[in-house]
Design an enzyme around this catalytic site. Sequence first.
Site, short mmCIF file in Angstrom:
data_model
loop_
_atom_site.label_atom_id
_atom_site.label_comp_id
_atom_site.label_asym_id
_atom_site.label_seq_id
_atom_site.Cartn_x
_atom_site.Cartn_y
_atom_site.Cartn_z
NE ARG A 169 -30.79 -38.83 1.63
CZ ARG A 169 -31.79 -39.09 2.14
NH1 ARG A 169 -32.86 -39.67 1.44
NH2 ARG A 169 -32.32 -39.00 3.51
CB SER A 218 -26.87 -35.49 5.12
OG SER A 218 -27.77 -35.54 6.27
CD GLU A 300 -27.69 -37.37 1.64
OE1 GLU A 300 -28.47 -36.50 1.74
OE2 GLU A 300 -27.34 -38.30 2.34
#
Length: 310
Positions: A169, A218, A300
């Site tokens: 990520r 998310s 995130e």
Amino acid sequence: MARPDQIEIRGSLMADKELAGLTWLRVGGPADWLFMPADVDDLAAFLSQLDADIPVFPMGVGSNLIVRDGGIRGVVIRMGRGFNGVEIEKDTVTAGVAALDAQVAKKAADAGLDLTFLRTIPGAIGGAVRMNAGCYGSYIADVFEKAEAVTRAGERVTLTAQDLQFQYRQTELPEGWVLTQATFRAPSDDPANLHARMEAQLKKRDETQPTKDRTAGSTFRNPAGFSSTGRADDSHELKAWKVIEDAGMRGATRGGAQMNVMHSNFLTNTGGATAEDLEGLGEEVRKKVYETSGLQLQWEIKRVGEPAAK
């Protein structure tokens, strides 16, 4: 070196531009300047002349972003129509950073190329590359060939996977550099199979995620970021939604913000939330998860800008 309004451009430039309407969560204060370049030449010329002390923040479609209520100082560069093309040649797909992930997946499938994992990822290719987006066990890093970017000084550069240092990520990109396009090498498959797979993925997503609510995808990364092999992988047992639920934070609220009841890792603007509500609730969740499990959730969603003046 010049101020933004002293530079001749072909795109558009707006002062004190409210950013809330440009993000999926619909929150955030104004940017000092919002620049929408016409094309790569326009972008490079602008950055080469811009005063080096003025910060730059590249912005896509705002799908994975909280802009704080005080807004963003400096220049927000929003990539639009001049950066949304998709070209396919043999087994490679080259997409502008403003091309939506879903559209790239569909056009690749039409050509018999498998980028199906992009179909259900919200946002555009620039953010997907920047965040090494992925799902169903596939990641941008798996198909990445190269990317083009413009440096803060206005120079054009080509970036390799080694340059970007793909991680779970995240990637490494120097401050103020602006991605403009990316090229992927995709495996081949029958177009009918690829489209059927994407339809199944969409059905599963709609059954398990609050796709009709105002979210930014998310909120937190899954806790175990890297596998032992060093490959980014989110198929491990620890899931962010599970540790949030175990901490009793499913459905938790703060102002107009809520941890979604359908999926507890989706921070949601239920109506009238401020950026402070959303980020504050996220921090409450992180604290509660740490207290109950000892795990430190990592954001995130990217949070940028300044809080509102008190």
